[in-house]
Design a protein around this motif. Structure first.
Motif, PDB file in Angstrom:
ATOM      1  N   ILE A 162       1.374  11.600   7.790  1.00 52.14           N
ATOM      2  CA  ILE A 162       1.173  12.460   8.955  1.00 52.14           C
ATOM      3  C   ILE A 162       1.734  13.854   8.678  1.00 52.14           C
ATOM      4  CG2 ILE A 162       1.968  12.878  11.323  1.00 52.14           C
ATOM      5  CD1 ILE A 162       1.726   9.793  11.739  1.00 52.14           C
ATOM      6  N   ILE A 163       2.893  13.924   8.050  1.00 54.34           N
ATOM      7  CA  ILE A 163       3.470  15.229   7.720  1.00 54.34           C
ATOM      8  C   ILE A 163       2.576  15.976   6.737  1.00 54.34           C
ATOM      9  CG2 ILE A 163       5.439  16.384   6.640  1.00 54.34           C
ATOM     10  CD1 ILE A 163       7.209  14.182   7.880  1.00 54.34           C
ATOM     11  N   ASP A 164       2.035  15.264   5.742  1.00 55.17           N
ATOM     12  CA  ASP A 164       1.061  15.900   4.841  1.00 55.17           C
ATOM     13  C   ASP A 164      -0.124  16.446   5.634  1.00 55.17           C
ATOM     14  OD1 ASP A 164       2.647  15.018   2.772  1.00 55.17           O
ATOM     15  OD2 ASP A 164       1.346  13.345   2.242  1.00 55.17           O
ATOM     16  N   PHE A 165      -0.621  15.630   6.546  1.00 53.63           N
ATOM     17  CA  PHE A 165      -1.794  16.000   7.345  1.00 53.63           C
ATOM     18  C   PHE A 165      -1.495  17.225   8.210  1.00 53.63           C
ATOM     19  CE2 PHE A 165      -4.698  15.377  11.008  1.00 53.63           C
ATOM     20  CZ  PHE A 165      -5.910  15.265  10.334  1.00 53.63           C
ATOM     21  N   LEU A 166      -0.289  17.288   8.751  1.00 54.24           N
ATOM     22  CA  LEU A 166       0.095  18.441   9.558  1.00 54.24           C
ATOM     23  C   LEU A 166       0.107  19.720   8.719  1.00 54.24           C
ATOM     24  CD1 LEU A 166       3.006  16.848  11.625  1.00 54.24           C
ATOM     25  CD2 LEU A 166       0.770  17.545  12.506  1.00 54.24           C
ATOM     26  N   GLU A 167       0.567  19.621   7.477  1.00 55.62           N
ATOM     27  CA  GLU A 167       0.538  20.792   6.594  1.00 55.62           C
ATOM     28  C   GLU A 167      -0.891  21.274   6.381  1.00 55.62           C
ATOM     29  OE1 GLU A 167       3.462  21.878   3.409  1.00 55.62           O
ATOM     30  OE2 GLU A 167       3.389  19.709   3.125  1.00 55.62           O
ATOM     31  N   GLN A 168      -1.823  20.341   6.309  1.00 52.57           N
ATOM     32  CA  GLN A 168      -3.209  20.667   5.984  1.00 52.57           C
ATOM     33  C   GLN A 168      -4.070  20.951   7.214  1.00 52.57           C
ATOM     34  OE1 GLN A 168      -4.156  17.050   3.918  1.00 52.57           O
ATOM     35  NE2 GLN A 168      -2.461  17.337   2.486  1.00 52.57           N
ATOM     36  N   THR A 169      -3.494  20.803   8.418  1.00 53.64           N
ATOM     37  CA  THR A 169      -4.274  20.939   9.653  1.00 53.64           C
ATOM     38  C   THR A 169      -3.595  21.931  10.576  1.00 53.64           C
ATOM     39  OG1 THR A 169      -4.793  18.570   9.392  1.00 53.64           O
ATOM     40  CG2 THR A 169      -5.455  19.621  11.463  1.00 53.64           C
ATOM     41  N   MET A 227       0.848  -1.192   0.000  1.00 57.30           N
ATOM     42  CA  MET A 227       0.000   0.000   0.000  1.00 57.30           C
ATOM     43  C   MET A 227       0.875   1.229   0.000  1.00 57.30           C
ATOM     44  SD  MET A 227      -2.822   1.105   2.872  1.00 57.30           S
ATOM     45  CE  MET A 227      -3.656  -0.458   2.724  1.00 57.30           C
ATOM     46  N   THR A 228       0.569   2.183  -0.843  1.00 56.66           N
ATOM     47  CA  THR A 228       1.300   3.442  -0.878  1.00 56.66           C
ATOM     48  C   THR A 228       0.328   4.588  -0.685  1.00 56.66           C
ATOM     49  OG1 THR A 228       1.098   3.568  -3.281  1.00 56.66           O
ATOM     50  CG2 THR A 228       3.084   2.526  -2.394  1.00 56.66           C
ATOM     51  N   SER A 229       0.842   5.673  -0.137  1.00 56.09           N
ATOM     52  CA  SER A 229      -0.019   6.816   0.141  1.00 56.09           C
ATOM     53  C   SER A 229      -0.131   7.696  -1.083  1.00 56.09           C
ATOM     54  CB  SER A 229       0.557   7.621   1.309  1.00 56.09           C
ATOM     55  OG  SER A 229       1.787   8.177   0.936  1.00 56.09           O
ATOM     56  N   PRO A 230      -1.185   8.503  -1.171  1.00 55.59           N
ATOM     57  CA  PRO A 230      -1.283   9.451  -2.275  1.00 55.59           C
ATOM     58  C   PRO A 230      -0.210  10.508  -2.161  1.00 55.59           C
ATOM     59  CG  PRO A 230      -2.988   9.841  -0.642  1.00 55.59           C
ATOM     60  CD  PRO A 230      -2.338   8.557  -0.262  1.00 55.59           C
ATOM     61  N   ALA A 231       0.056  11.174  -3.276  1.00 56.84           N
ATOM     62  CA  ALA A 231       1.074  12.218  -3.280  1.00 56.84           C
ATOM     63  C   ALA A 231       0.639  13.382  -2.401  1.00 56.84           C
ATOM     64  CB  ALA A 231       1.296  12.691  -4.713  1.00 56.84           C
ATOM     65  N   PRO A 232       1.608  14.107  -1.836  1.00 58.20           N
ATOM     66  CA  PRO A 232       1.263  15.273  -1.029  1.00 58.20           C
ATOM     67  C   PRO A 232       0.452  16.276  -1.841  1.00 58.20           C
ATOM     68  CG  PRO A 232       3.605  14.721  -0.847  1.00 58.20           C
ATOM     69  CD  PRO A 232       3.051  13.883  -1.938  1.00 58.20           C
ATOM     70  N   SER A 233      -0.511  16.913  -1.200  1.00 63.94           N
ATOM     71  CA  SER A 233      -1.366  17.861  -1.903  1.00 63.94           C
ATOM     72  C   SER A 233      -0.865  19.294  -1.774  1.00 63.94           C
ATOM     73  CB  SER A 233      -2.798  17.774  -1.374  1.00 63.94           C
ATOM     74  OG  SER A 233      -2.839  18.078   0.010  1.00 63.94           O
ATOM     75  N   ALA A 234      -0.004  19.581  -0.789  1.00 66.62           N
ATOM     76  CA  ALA A 234       0.531  20.921  -0.612  1.00 66.62           C
ATOM     77  C   ALA A 234       1.594  21.197  -1.669  1.00 66.62           C
ATOM     78  CB  ALA A 234       1.111  21.076   0.786  1.00 66.62           C
ATOM     79  N   THR A 235       1.956  22.462  -1.801  1.00 70.26           N
ATOM     80  CA  THR A 235       2.966  22.867  -2.778  1.00 70.26           C
ATOM     81  C   THR A 235       4.034  23.689  -2.066  1.00 70.26           C
ATOM     82  OG1 THR A 235       1.718  24.859  -3.333  1.00 70.26           O
ATOM     83  CG2 THR A 235       1.290  22.885  -4.657  1.00 70.26           C
ATOM     84  N   GLY A 236       5.064  24.064  -2.813  1.00 71.49           N
ATOM     85  CA  GLY A 236       6.107  24.900  -2.242  1.00 71.49           C
ATOM     86  C   GLY A 236       7.347  24.105  -1.888  1.00 71.49           C
ATOM     87  N   ARG A 237       8.423  24.853  -1.640  1.00 73.35           N
ATOM     88  CA  ARG A 237       9.714  24.226  -1.356  1.00 73.35           C
ATOM     89  C   ARG A 237       9.708  23.528   0.001  1.00 73.35           C
ATOM     90  NH1 ARG A 237      13.366  28.518  -0.364  1.00 73.35           N
ATOM     91  NH2 ARG A 237      12.844  29.112  -2.498  1.00 73.35           N
ATOM     92  N   VAL A 238      10.371  22.371   0.043  1.00 73.92           N
ATOM     93  CA  VAL A 238      10.553  21.610   1.273  1.00 73.92           C
ATOM     94  C   VAL A 238      12.040  21.523   1.564  1.00 73.92           C
ATOM     95  CG1 VAL A 238      10.106  19.445   2.476  1.00 73.92           C
ATOM     96  CG2 VAL A 238       8.529  20.223   0.688  1.00 73.92           C
ATOM     97  N   VAL A 239      12.443  21.863   2.774  1.00 71.38           N
ATOM     98  CA  VAL A 239      13.831  21.713   3.214  1.00 71.38           C
ATOM     99  C   VAL A 239      13.871  20.561   4.198  1.00 71.38           C
ATOM    100  CG1 VAL A 239      15.789  22.803   4.369  1.00 71.38           C
ATOM    101  CG2 VAL A 239      14.286  24.172   2.885  1.00 71.38           C
ATOM    102  N   ILE A 240      14.699  19.555   3.902  1.00 73.27           N
ATOM    103  CA  ILE A 240      14.778  18.366   4.743  1.00 73.27           C
ATOM    104  C   ILE A 240      16.183  18.248   5.307  1.00 73.27           C
ATOM    105  CG2 ILE A 240      14.534  15.859   4.861  1.00 73.27           C
ATOM    106  CD1 ILE A 240      12.550  15.999   2.585  1.00 73.27           C
ATOM    107  N   GLY A 241      16.310  18.438   6.611  1.00 74.20           N
ATOM    108  CA  GLY A 241      17.578  18.249   7.298  1.00 74.20           C
ATOM    109  C   GLY A 241      17.673  16.830   7.822  1.00 74.20           C
TER     110      GLY A 241
END
Length: 329
Positions: A229-236, A1-15
């Protein structure tokens, strides 16, 4: 099972982009068409000693994710303890400073924490509202990591400390357990009495005898659900502060190891007593706390906000991690 692609846009910085979780997120965000800037000690767009570059990447980003930190899968020597603290606090401070200096700060900063921050729990689950913070070296690391996240005034950026349980998935912690199970050593890990020297007791690195006969709780989450969860946090936007990233159905160690064996088709695995675990931990340079502490953590905030896990129960998560078909005995 794979999740859908993130729905938010914009640059992401991953440390901390080169670790297990970081690689998963980079691939996923890039597949969704988002600009991704990675930061790591090596093998990334930027290094941690390039503060100017980090500042430029963070300014105008919509999401910053902090994952960096030396693995705790090591012996807790004074040198390793110092490196575990330093690797978390210095990198978190680098992201915090970049956000503070940004003309266009990111809307959200999600930084790693750990469910290990809670006490050894056999009596009840730990939630964000009722969980009790534990004691010892690992807990002090988690507390310091979260203090670094919330240290500065960053009024334009919502911050989340992601208290993650053990993350399952391809390339995660299950690899060594898979090998042990196939060698006939995939039984439950039993706690027991073990001497703790004065130095280890003072450093908070000795595990105190707790759960009996493999009854320590095992909280877990699938890597794909962490990404969701990270997608959900962006949207919530109502979610901030500590958030437990743990599946809603934790098990005990006996059940966890039995599930691993069942998925692999291994019929039996004798229990592993504490003395054997301690000697093995010395041999492979790790600590028994990682498997003997009872981590009973549930996702109160996420469920209250309506998040639905793709992997709410253990066996499908392990099957996906092992690429095992659902019909296998």
């Amino acid at each position: 099972m794979t999740s859908p692609a993130p729905s938010a846009t914009g640059r992401v910085v991953i440390g901390g982009s080169t670790g297990f979780m970081g690689r998963h997120l980079v691939s996923r965000f890039q597949a969704a068409g988002r600009e991704v800037v990675t930061v790591s000690r090596s093998g990334a767009d930027l290094r941690w000693d390039d503060q100017h570059g980090i500042d430029a990447a963070v300014d105008g980003a919509t999401l910053v994710i902090g994952l960096a930190g030396k693995s705790v899968n090591c012996r807790y020597t004074p040198e390793n303890r110092a490196a575990i603290f330093r690797s978390r606090l210095d990198t978190t401070a680098a992201l915090s400073g970049a956000i503070a200096r940004a003309a266009e700060p990111p809307a959200l900063w999600v930084n790693s924490s750990t469910a290990t921050i809670y006490r050894h729990a056999e009596d009840r689950p730990m939630t964000e509202s009722t969980g009790e913070i534990g004691s010892g070296f690992s807990v002090e690391v988690a507390k310091a990591w979260e203090r670094a996240l919330f240290a500065e005034e960053l009024p334009g950026t919502r911050r989340v400390a992601l208290r993650s349980a053990i993350v399952l998935g391809h390339g995660g912690v299950l690899g060594p357990l898979k090998n042990l199970a196939r060698l006939g050593m995939g039984g439950a890990q039993w706690d027991g009495r073990w001497p703790i020297g004065r130095a280890r007791r003072a450093a908070g690195t000795g595990h105190e005898f707790g759960a009996r006969r493999g009854r320590q709780r095992f909280s877990w989450v699938h890597v794909d659900d962490v990404a969701r969860i990270i997608d959900f946090l962006e949207q919530t936007p109502s979610l901030d502060g500590p958030v437990n990233a743990a599946a809603p159905n934790p098990v005990d160690n006996t059940t966890f190891m039995a599930t691993v064996r069942r998925v692999l088709g291994v019929p039996f695995g004798p229990p592993m007593p504490r003395w054997m675990l301690e000697l093995g931990a010395i041999g492979i340079r790790t600590e028994t706390e990682l498997i003997l502490k009872s981590r009973w953590v549930v996702p109160e905030k996420l469920e209250a906000a309506g998040f639905a896990f793709s992997y709410p129960t253990l066996e499908p998560a392990i099957r996906e991690s092992f690429d095992a078909p659902a019909g296998r005995a």
